[in-house]
Scaffold this motif. Structure first.
Motif, PDB file in Angstrom:
ATOM      1  N   HIS B 279       0.805  -1.207   0.000  1.00 41.49           N
ATOM      2  CA  HIS B 279       0.000   0.000   0.000  1.00 41.49           C
ATOM      3  C   HIS B 279       0.846   1.269   0.000  1.00 41.49           C
ATOM      4  O   HIS B 279       0.648   2.132  -0.848  1.00 41.49           O
ATOM      5  N   HIS B 328      -6.725  -3.007   3.750  1.00 42.85           N
ATOM      6  CA  HIS B 328      -7.822  -2.904   2.783  1.00 42.85           C
ATOM      7  C   HIS B 328      -7.574  -3.765   1.538  1.00 42.85           C
ATOM      8  O   HIS B 328      -8.461  -3.902   0.707  1.00 42.85           O
ATOM      9  N   HIS B 329      -6.386  -4.325   1.421  1.00 41.82           N
ATOM     10  CA  HIS B 329      -6.162  -5.307   0.345  1.00 41.82           C
ATOM     11  C   HIS B 329      -6.537  -6.703   0.809  1.00 41.82           C
ATOM     12  O   HIS B 329      -6.405  -7.659   0.052  1.00 41.82           O
TER      13      HIS B 329
HETATM   14 CU   LIG Z   1      -3.839   0.126  -0.755  1.00 46.30          CU
END
Ligand SMILES: [Cu+2]
Ligand code: HEM
Ligand SMILES: [Cu+2]
Lengths: 228, 853
Positions: B279, B328-329
């Motif tokens: 990220h 969030h992945h």
């Molecule tokens: Cu991300």
């Protein structure tokens, strides 16, 4: 309100889209409460994103009209922080609310889904504690919530029936639970949704929802309480 | 009025007067400087080049070639997907191709591109002559090139990685990915990451310590702030990836089960480590692009940026926030919903600083009079594309929505909207903006505009409908879809527009080549820009500035006006009268002059070192582990030579940088570029260590796997050996500190250093004993494997501490260590202290584990 949003959404998109939405793997063609809630989220997002994009593009277009007096606070704090925070908090609250609603909470029928390269085995408890296994097809009663306990025998896969609900990964060494529910009897396409090697494209399965009246003989139906 | 090296509180105006050296003939200065700073001639000269403009351009050109290769792979993907049954690729090949496309675009295009841009521009913007560690720039480039070549050769040999660019295990483990495909990824990418870390260290040091005198942090051009943010993120973001790659490679090579759920490992640990990097990676890519935007918009709107402070605050916010979102992945891996809600909120929050920047940019355009020149067109393309990509990003941060579209074509669409919108468009704006500087020529009108419109239409035609393709169920990474005719038309449209976009990129390349080849010579400072990068002749001379800008010159409206006085030697440190590459080193906050650093000149050692590391990587790749160990000898020897080149044999007198300003050279100063660099590196190294500890904690506390077996040996024996080893290490560590307080006679110094060397070796022996008798076999259980990895990590550091002491011993033997000439002592002390810290922490962690078992 909700149906209004939906209708607005489907009217504003071209024919291509409408016909495509009826695809057997389409998340926009919901056939269960979870997929339904998420598709409503989507139509709201779409409208919101369209309006916001338009808004920003207008601001940019106007900037070509010559130099103006600008207030730094209004742009950075007002628009940058205030405006975006308002929108984002609204989104967050709705997201969490919908998410909570989709979680497996009260009792439901429990079935197991076991993924392997490249097949799916489903099992549900039959009378007298024997487990009944089916390959590739998962049979569930229509109109009732079902908790799918998802496991993997090798690499990571993902259980996804777009018309019924979102996806959950099948991870070796863990068991994950996804709640699905079909409003009506029918055949719902499902597939693996995490890249799992050579057979990934064809790593599919089906969920077949039956009404209680014509439940197949070969598959025992176990009410939630007994399944525990 | 004079400025003292310590930087008394003279006000800016007064000190600016000191900067006035007497004007000299510009041409004579040019010859004098160019002789010292230019690359050697011929091929040999190219291999020995360390100059930042050369290396920076090389980074950019090479990464653009990789962009072309990645683009060709994208066209193969689009051809395959154009029809239901696929065109010509079998699944194995298709998997290799999309994996290579993603890997090349992220690791061999985006990151090196921004490194190259930063390397090329920073010294010019900061008013200095090179990066802080020119040899490191060169070393980084060769690592990038060799690592990239390993990946390419593997692709042409048909053994490219094929598990997707995030290499999820167990798919990438030896059980499900036999062969060397996955090793190519793990080793090749890690090799390339060496260059990212090197770049991050030297970018940070250059920005903190080499700004023109008087250019306070808050006076820096925004581009520099953005690059500083990106470099800081690279220091913290790449170590988790490197740690994860090392662990996965050890699992594949030696069967240490870090990620094997049957032996206490956890595939999710890989995902955490990967996305802990992955990220921040997208912000590392975005920040420099945003820096380009913040540079170009005000210049082409003929005004100053609106909300400088707010933008700097947003950069800092992004740097910190983006390390808190990686989950969030992983919304679909089964993490409890309340935890997901937290990461969802954090992911939404990160949109706020982004929004602040977007609105500050638009406000700037309102404030000024934007001109629709070519770079501005690309910026408009950026706005249009990136705003949409950002909005789909916000949608993806909403957990239930993510459950539906995760891993579908919707995500493919989103990621290309942000990567092409947020990186490729700004980079093209930047290239068109800086090409007159790079080539010294004006562009050929027309081609650029045509390219822009072709790319814009091609891009949106390809990716806009892919949102829909994903929503109606098409997953990413599939090669055929025989049962889903409803996806056919959408895919065909995407493919056709994909080819249109490719034509656009080809046009862009054509335009750039024509400009470099046929363009008319450009005037100085064609955009009338306020930053120092334009205060020089075009294309820039090898040394950038004949004399360095001082307080009078930084922060002026129109940099072009400064070019002449600087070229005539009226700034600081004019010419190269001493025949050395000299630059000014300033303090971190206020940029007060501290000393003069003498930079190394052309050398092939970086090339040899990178080649030696490459040999090690190749031997690892082919499973020749013993030979690989031996191949570290030349690496060590070259590092030693590298360090020997940093030593000055004789005393060097202070240098007049301006009338009345006499500065010492760096050999005699406590706070050199190298010590700042070492601190940056130790920060990154600490993140690596933290990643390992995180791994151990995660496996112990979160993973469901089977419990570890009883540890071998007894608690008491373990405690005794560890205490003994730590004690030896303490003794080894007090020596450099003691020597720094007051350097005794040469003989005593020699004895003390020898003592420390011996103590370091004893620590190594103790660690060996621990490994042999007191630790479980690392192949049995993941926890034992991580403990062994921690021990190995500590041992490596103790070994390097030993090398440091040997180096100082050698310096002392040569008579290079004295009270006012401390040689490597300071750096040794720092390293030894770091080693001490990680040894103590690791022991504590391992003890805690022993207790919890
Ligand atoms: Cu991300
Ligand atoms: C030149 C235009 C480009 C086109 C036409 C293109 C097209 C594609 C396609 C079709 C996929 C595969 C989707 C799938 O697996 O179903 C893909 C994946 C990907 N692309 Fe691109 N792409 C382009 C440029 C870029 C750029 C500039 C970047 C990054 C800076 C990028 C990063 C990625 C990544 C990270 C993936 C995921 C790979 C994976 O799934 O392992 N692409 N691209
Ligand atoms: Cu699968």
């Amino acid at each position: 309100m909700v149906s209004l949003v939906k209708r607005a959404g489907s009217v504003s998109v071209p024919l291509l889209v409408v016909s495509a939405c009826s695809s057997p793997l389409s998340a926009l063609n919901p056939a269960g409460p979870a997929a339904d809630a998420i598709s409503i989220l989507w139509w709201i997002f779409l409208i919101g994103a369209g309006v916001l994009t338009l808004f920003v593009m207008c601001l940019i277009a106007i900037s070509f009209g010559g130099p103006r007096q600008v207030s730094e606070r209004r742009w950075t704090v007002g628009l940058g922080v205030g405006f975006s925070l308002v929108i984002l908090s609204g989104l967050l609250v709705s997201g969490i609310a919908v998410g909570e609603r989709l979680l497996p909470k009260e009792d439901a029928i429990v079935v197991h889904a076991h993924a392997r390269q490249w097949s799916w085995t489903f099992s549900q408890p039959g009378p007298g504690g024997v487990w009944v296994e089916t390959e590739r097809d998962l049979h569930i009663p229509a109109g009732q919530p079902v908790d799918v306990r998802v496991t993997s025998g090798d690499v990571i896969h993902s259980f996804w029936v777009p018309r019924l609900a979102g996806k959950i990964d099948a991870i070796p060494g863990r068991e994950n639970v996804l709640r699905i529910e079909a409003d009506r009897p029918g055949i719902y396409e499902g597939r693996c949704a995490e890249f799992c090697g050579l057979g990934y494209s064809g790593h599919r399965f089906r969920v077949i929802a039956h009404s209680l009246d014509d439940w197949p003989e070969s598959i025992p139906l176990i009410p939630a309480e007994e399944a525990e | 009025m004079t400025v003292t090296p310590q930087g008394s509180d003279t006000d800016q105006n007064a000190s600016s007067q000191t900067a006035a050296n007497l004007p000299q003939p510009a041409l004579r200065l040019h010859w004098e400087l160019d002789r010292v700073w230019r690359n050697d001639r011929g091929l040999r000269g190219q291999l020995r080049a360390v100059n930042h403009s050369t290396v920076g351009l090389r980074f950019m050109c090479t990464s653009l070639i990789f962009f072309g290769i990645g683009g060709i792979l994208a066209m193969l993907i689009r051809t395959q997907l154009a029809t239901r049954e696929g065109a010509f690729l079998d699944t194995e090949l298709y998997n290799q191709i999309f994996t290579m496309h993603g890997t090349i675009m992220m690791f061999l295009f985006a990151i090196p591109m921004l490194e190259g841009l930063a390397m090329y521009l920073l010294p010019k913007m900061l008013g200095t002559r090179d990066m802080a560690f020119p040899r490191l720039s060169s070393f980084g480039y060769w690592c990038f090139l060799f690592g990239g070549l390993i990946l390419l050769v593997a692709m042409f040999a048909g053994v490219a990685p094929r598990d997707g660019w995030f290499m999820y295990t167990p798919l990438s483990s030896s059980a499900y990915s036999p062969g060397i495909n996955a090793d190519v990824w793990l080793l090749g990418v890690t090799f390339v990451e060496i260059s990212a870390l090197a770049a991050a260290v030297e970018i940070t040091v250059t920005i903190l310590r080499m700004r023109a005198p008087g250019m306070k942090l808050t006076d820096m051009p925004l581009f520099v702030w953005y690059i500083l943010g990106a470099a800081a993120m690279m220091l913290a973001g790449f170590p988790p990836l490197i740690a994860g790659s090392v662990l996965l490679e050890m699992e594949r090579a030696f069967d240490w089960p870090f990620f094997d759920p049957e032996r206490g490992g956890d595939p999710l640990l890989w995902q955490h480590l990967f996305w802990l990097f992955g990220h921040p990676e997208v912000y590392i890519i975005f920040l420099p692009a945003a820096g380009v935007i913040s540079t170009i918009i005000p210049v082409l709107s003929r005004t100053r940026i609106l909300g400088y402070g707010a933008i700097v605050a947003s950069i800092l916010g992004l740097v910190f926030l983006s390390f808190g979102l990686w989950v969030h992945h992983m919304f679909t891996v089964g993490i409890p919903h309340m935890a997901l809600a937290f990461f969802s909120a954090a992911s939404l929050l990160v949109a706020v600083p982004t929004a602040v920047q977007v609105f500050a940019w638009i406000g700037t355009m309102w404030k000024g009079r934007p001109q629709l020149q070519l770079p501005m067109l690309y910026i408009l393309g950026f706005f249009f594309t990136f705003v949409m990509g950002g909005l789909t990003g916000v949608m993806l941060a909403i957990v239930p929505f993510n459950w539906q579209v995760h891993d579908t074509a919707f995500v493919t669409a989103h990621l290309h909207y942000v990567l092409i919108g947020g990186f490729v468009f700004p980079m093209m704006a930047g290239l068109t903006y800086w090409l007159p500087m790079i080539t010294g020529r004006q562009r050929i009108k027309g081609i650029g505009e045509l390219a822009f419109w072709t790319i814009l239409i091609g891009f949106h035609g390809t990716f806009f409908i892919m949102h829909l393709t994903g929503l109606i169920g098409m997953p990413r990474r599939i090669d055929v879809y025989p049962d889903n005719p409803e996806w056919g038309l959408l895919n065909l449209v995407s493919s056709v527009f994909g080819f249109i976009m490719t034509i656009g990129f080809a046009l862009f390349a054509l335009g750039a080549i024509l400009q470099a080849w046929l363009g008319k010579r450009t005037a100085r400072d064609p955009w009338k820009a306020p930053t120092l990068d334009w205060a020089m002749a075009l294309p820039p001379p090898s040394y950038n500035f004949a004399s360095l800008p001082g307080p009078a010159i930084t922060g002026m409206e129109d940099a072009g006006k400064a070019a002449l006085p600087l070229a005539r030697g009226e700034g600081m440190l004019p010419g190269a009268p001493r025949g050395r590459r000299e630059v000014l080193v300033t303090s971190v906050g206020e940029a007060r002059m501290e000393h003069v650093a003498i930079l190394p000149s052309n050398t092939a050692v970086p090339l040899f070192l990178a080649a030696a590391v490459g040999v090690f990587v190749l031997l690892m790749l082919f499973g020749l582990y013993h030979a690989a160990l031996v191949s570290l000898m030349p690496v060590l020897w070259l590092v030693w030579r590298w360090a020997r080149n940093m030593v000055s044999q004789s005393a060097i007198p202070p240098v007049h940088v301006a009338p009345g300003v006499l500065l010492p050279v760096h050999y005699d100063c406590p706070n050199t570029l190298t010590s700042t660099g070492l601190r940056c590196f130790l920060f990154a190294n600490g993140t690596f260590f933290a990643s390992l500890v995180f791994g151990l904690a995660f496996l112990s506390l979160v993973s469901p796997g089977p419990p570890p077996p009883e540890p071998a040996g007894t608690f008491a024996a373990r405690a005794v050996i560890i205490m003994f080893g730590l004690l030896a290490l303490v003794l080894a560590s007090v020596v450099p500190g003691r020597l720094l307080q007051k350097v005794p006679s040469r003989a005593v110094t020699g004895r003390l250093v020898l003592f420390s060397l011996a103590a370091n070796l004893i620590t190594l022996l103790a660690a060996g004993g621990l490994a042999l008798w007191q630790m479980e076999d690392p192949t049995v259980h993941a926890r034992g494997a991580v403990q062994a990895a921690l021990l190995g990590y500590v041992c490596l550091h103790v070994f390097i501490s030993g090398v440091f002491s040997a180096f100082v011993l050698d310096q002392n033997r040569r008579g290079e260590v004295s009270a006012d000439r401390l040689g490597a002592l300071r750096h040794w002390k720092l390293w030894q202290a770091f080693t001490m810290a990680i040894a103590v922490l690791s022991s504590a962690v391992i003890f805690a584990q022993g207790v919890s078992i």
